[in-house]
Design a protein around this motif. Structure first.
Motif, PDB file in Angstrom:
ATOM      1  N   THR A  91      41.933  46.377  37.183  1.00  0.00           N
ATOM      2  CA  THR A  91      41.642  46.297  35.747  1.00  0.00           C
ATOM      3  C   THR A  91      40.923  47.528  35.205  1.00  0.00           C
ATOM      4  O   THR A  91      40.920  47.768  34.007  1.00  0.00           O
ATOM      5  CB  THR A  91      40.771  45.067  35.445  1.00  0.00           C
ATOM      6  OG1 THR A  91      39.488  45.232  36.064  1.00  0.00           O
ATOM      7  CG2 THR A  91      41.430  43.800  35.964  1.00  0.00           C
ATOM      8  N   GLY A  92      40.304  48.297  36.087  1.00  0.00           N
ATOM      9  CA  GLY A  92      39.541  49.455  35.653  1.00  0.00           C
ATOM     10  C   GLY A  92      38.196  49.092  35.063  1.00  0.00           C
ATOM     11  O   GLY A  92      37.469  49.954  34.567  1.00  0.00           O
ATOM     12  N   LYS A  93      37.851  47.811  35.114  1.00  0.00           N
ATOM     13  CA  LYS A  93      36.590  47.343  34.558  1.00  0.00           C
ATOM     14  C   LYS A  93      35.545  47.154  35.657  1.00  0.00           C
ATOM     15  O   LYS A  93      35.890  46.952  36.817  1.00  0.00           O
ATOM     16  CB  LYS A  93      36.790  46.024  33.813  1.00  0.00           C
ATOM     17  CG  LYS A  93      37.705  46.130  32.602  1.00  0.00           C
ATOM     18  CD  LYS A  93      37.858  44.780  31.908  1.00  0.00           C
ATOM     19  CE  LYS A  93      38.765  44.881  30.700  1.00  0.00           C
ATOM     20  NZ  LYS A  93      38.938  43.570  30.025  1.00  0.00           N
ATOM     21  N   GLN A  94      34.285  47.200  35.264  1.00  0.00           N
ATOM     22  CA  GLN A  94      33.207  46.999  36.221  1.00  0.00           C
ATOM     23  C   GLN A  94      33.171  45.545  36.667  1.00  0.00           C
ATOM     24  O   GLN A  94      33.293  44.627  35.850  1.00  0.00           O
ATOM     25  CB  GLN A  94      31.863  47.366  35.597  1.00  0.00           C
ATOM     26  CG  GLN A  94      30.701  47.326  36.577  1.00  0.00           C
ATOM     27  CD  GLN A  94      29.414  47.830  35.952  1.00  0.00           C
ATOM     28  OE1 GLN A  94      29.323  47.980  34.749  1.00  0.00           O
ATOM     29  NE2 GLN A  94      28.414  48.101  36.777  1.00  0.00           N
ATOM     30  N   ARG A  95      33.038  45.337  37.947  1.00  0.00           N
ATOM     31  CA  ARG A  95      32.958  43.977  38.476  1.00  0.00           C
ATOM     32  C   ARG A  95      31.580  43.370  38.212  1.00  0.00           C
ATOM     33  O   ARG A  95      30.578  44.079  38.171  1.00  0.00           O
ATOM     34  CB  ARG A  95      33.217  43.974  39.987  1.00  0.00           C
ATOM     35  CG  ARG A  95      34.664  44.214  40.372  1.00  0.00           C
ATOM     36  CD  ARG A  95      34.834  44.061  41.861  1.00  0.00           C
ATOM     37  NE  ARG A  95      36.218  44.225  42.266  1.00  0.00           N
ATOM     38  CZ  ARG A  95      37.101  43.228  42.277  1.00  0.00           C
ATOM     39  NH1 ARG A  95      36.718  42.019  41.907  1.00  0.00           N
ATOM     40  NH2 ARG A  95      38.337  43.448  42.663  1.00  0.00           N
ATOM     41  N   ILE A  96      31.554  42.080  38.033  1.00  0.00           N
ATOM     42  CA  ILE A  96      30.308  41.349  37.871  1.00  0.00           C
ATOM     43  C   ILE A  96      30.182  40.355  39.020  1.00  0.00           C
ATOM     44  O   ILE A  96      31.092  39.559  39.261  1.00  0.00           O
ATOM     45  CB  ILE A  96      30.270  40.599  36.525  1.00  0.00           C
ATOM     46  CG1 ILE A  96      30.326  41.597  35.360  1.00  0.00           C
ATOM     47  CG2 ILE A  96      29.008  39.751  36.417  1.00  0.00           C
ATOM     48  CD1 ILE A  96      30.388  40.954  34.000  1.00  0.00           C
ATOM     49  N   LEU A  97      29.075  40.415  39.738  1.00  0.00           N
ATOM     50  CA  LEU A  97      28.866  39.511  40.862  1.00  0.00           C
ATOM     51  C   LEU A  97      28.291  38.186  40.378  1.00  0.00           C
ATOM     52  O   LEU A  97      27.454  38.149  39.477  1.00  0.00           O
ATOM     53  CB  LEU A  97      27.915  40.135  41.879  1.00  0.00           C
ATOM     54  CG  LEU A  97      28.417  41.393  42.591  1.00  0.00           C
ATOM     55  CD1 LEU A  97      27.343  41.904  43.537  1.00  0.00           C
ATOM     56  CD2 LEU A  97      29.703  41.134  43.352  1.00  0.00           C
ATOM     57  N   HIS A  98      28.735  37.109  41.005  1.00  0.00           N
ATOM     58  CA  HIS A  98      28.270  35.776  40.656  1.00  0.00           C
ATOM     59  C   HIS A  98      27.021  35.457  41.472  1.00  0.00           C
ATOM     60  O   HIS A  98      26.946  35.759  42.660  1.00  0.00           O
ATOM     61  CB  HIS A  98      29.368  34.759  40.977  1.00  0.00           C
ATOM     62  CG  HIS A  98      29.046  33.374  40.547  1.00  0.00           C
ATOM     63  ND1 HIS A  98      29.222  32.925  39.260  1.00  0.00           N
ATOM     64  CD2 HIS A  98      28.540  32.323  41.232  1.00  0.00           C
ATOM     65  CE1 HIS A  98      28.865  31.667  39.175  1.00  0.00           C
ATOM     66  NE2 HIS A  98      28.442  31.274  40.346  1.00  0.00           N
ATOM     67  N   ALA A  99      26.034  34.855  40.820  1.00  0.00           N
ATOM     68  CA  ALA A  99      24.809  34.503  41.540  1.00  0.00           C
ATOM     69  C   ALA A  99      24.104  33.341  40.859  1.00  0.00           C
ATOM     70  O   ALA A  99      24.250  33.129  39.658  1.00  0.00           O
ATOM     71  CB  ALA A  99      23.868  35.700  41.616  1.00  0.00           C
ATOM     72  N   TYR A 100      23.356  32.588  41.664  1.00  0.00           N
ATOM     73  CA  TYR A 100      22.488  31.524  41.158  1.00  0.00           C
ATOM     74  C   TYR A 100      21.048  31.878  41.516  1.00  0.00           C
ATOM     75  O   TYR A 100      20.766  32.352  42.617  1.00  0.00           O
ATOM     76  CB  TYR A 100      22.820  30.178  41.807  1.00  0.00           C
ATOM     77  CG  TYR A 100      24.128  29.564  41.378  1.00  0.00           C
ATOM     78  CD1 TYR A 100      24.236  28.880  40.169  1.00  0.00           C
ATOM     79  CD2 TYR A 100      25.246  29.647  42.198  1.00  0.00           C
ATOM     80  CE1 TYR A 100      25.440  28.299  39.782  1.00  0.00           C
ATOM     81  CE2 TYR A 100      26.453  29.073  41.822  1.00  0.00           C
ATOM     82  CZ  TYR A 100      26.544  28.399  40.614  1.00  0.00           C
ATOM     83  OH  TYR A 100      27.739  27.839  40.232  1.00  0.00           O
ATOM     84  N   LEU A 101      20.150  31.620  40.573  1.00  0.00           N
ATOM     85  CA  LEU A 101      18.724  31.742  40.852  1.00  0.00           C
ATOM     86  C   LEU A 101      18.127  30.344  40.764  1.00  0.00           C
ATOM     87  O   LEU A 101      18.158  29.710  39.705  1.00  0.00           O
ATOM     88  CB  LEU A 101      18.040  32.663  39.846  1.00  0.00           C
ATOM     89  CG  LEU A 101      16.517  32.788  39.997  1.00  0.00           C
ATOM     90  CD1 LEU A 101      16.155  33.386  41.354  1.00  0.00           C
ATOM     91  CD2 LEU A 101      15.935  33.630  38.860  1.00  0.00           C
TER      92      LEU A 101
END
Length: 256
Positions: free
Chosen positions: A5-15
């Motif tokens: 996609t050429g887009k920045q990846r976003i990592l999934h996380a829970y706090l």
């Protein structure tokens, strides 16, 4: 960046936030080094929360639950980009919570045990990228500190070949990404926990690190579980596990 996609990846996380956190001058954040970020109930997270500890559960590259391609992103890259992901997310959340690095711990089992030791001994650069976060302490369970040794002493050598690479052709990389190689760089006290009947990750995976840290004069504890295989199973073993963890945190982190 995502190559498709050429887009920045976003990592999934829970706090996971405790209802009654520890006092500000003793606040703790514990980061699961791998196998985190899943939408599931975790008794371990709840126990840590009940003790007043914040828990960060993130999904670095290679995690399950986000499709086949994402799960394959750490193939032949064990200790590479997954490690960078965990450094970045740990630093970000610690800053948001205003918890100093000396009170940020990392924990994990099996692959997570390896990743715990990798994060605490990270030499500062991998795959051409530099990153740093001085974790204050670590708790590793059933992990391995020497990738090539693990390959030859496990009942799943195909796993290390897939995740890390060929132990002969890629030996230099595997040695460099083995935590024991950089044990002198460990950033804080380490609790090592292992069953002595583990045929998936032989107890040598923790024993060698304990021996090396002793040689280096570093702070560590090594707790063996007689007769136990891979992981902590059974009510009494779990009681002992959490007792050891909390005693370690109290004596080596909170009371220092």
């Amino acid at each position: 960046m995502d190559s498709l996609t050429g887009k920045q990846r976003i990592l999934h996380a829970y706090l996971f936030k405790p209802k009654n956190p520890l006092p500000e001058n003793k606040s703790l954040l514990m980061v699961e080094s791998f196998y985190g970020g899943e939408n599931r109930y975790s008794s371990e997270y709840q126990i840590l929360n009940q003790a007043g500890i914040y828990v960060l559960s993130a999904s670095p590259r290679g995690s399950a639950g986000f499709g086949r391609d994402f799960a394959a992103m750490n193939d032949h890259d064990l200790g590479g980009n997954e490690t960078l992901d965990m450094i970045y997310v740990s630093r970000y959340v610690a800053d948001k919570l205003n918890i100093p690095s000396q009170r940020v711990g990392v924990f994990g089992m099996s692959h997570g045990g390896y990743e715990t030791m990798r994060l605490m001994t990270f030499p500062g650069e991998v795959n051409g990228y530099k990153a740093k976060f001085p974790f204050g302490f670590g708790i590793e369970t059933a992990g391995f500190c020497d990738i090539i040794w693990q390959h030859h002493h496990s009942n799943i050598p195909d796993w290390t070949a897939l995740e890390a690479g060929d132990p002969v052709k890629d030996s230099l990389k595997l040695v460099d990404r083995s935590p024991i190689t950089h044990a002198d760089k460990i950033t804080g006290p380490l609790l090592l926990i292992h069953g002595d009947h583990d045929n998936r990750v032989d107890i040598g995976g923790s024993q060698f690190m304990a021996d090396k840290l002793k040689e280096l004069g570093k702070t560590y504890r090594f707790v063996k579980f007689p007769g136990l295989g891979h992981g902590i199973k059974g009510v009494e073993n779990n009681r002992k596990y959490y007792s050891e963890c909390f005693d370690f945190i109290e004596s080596e982190v909170l009371n220092k």
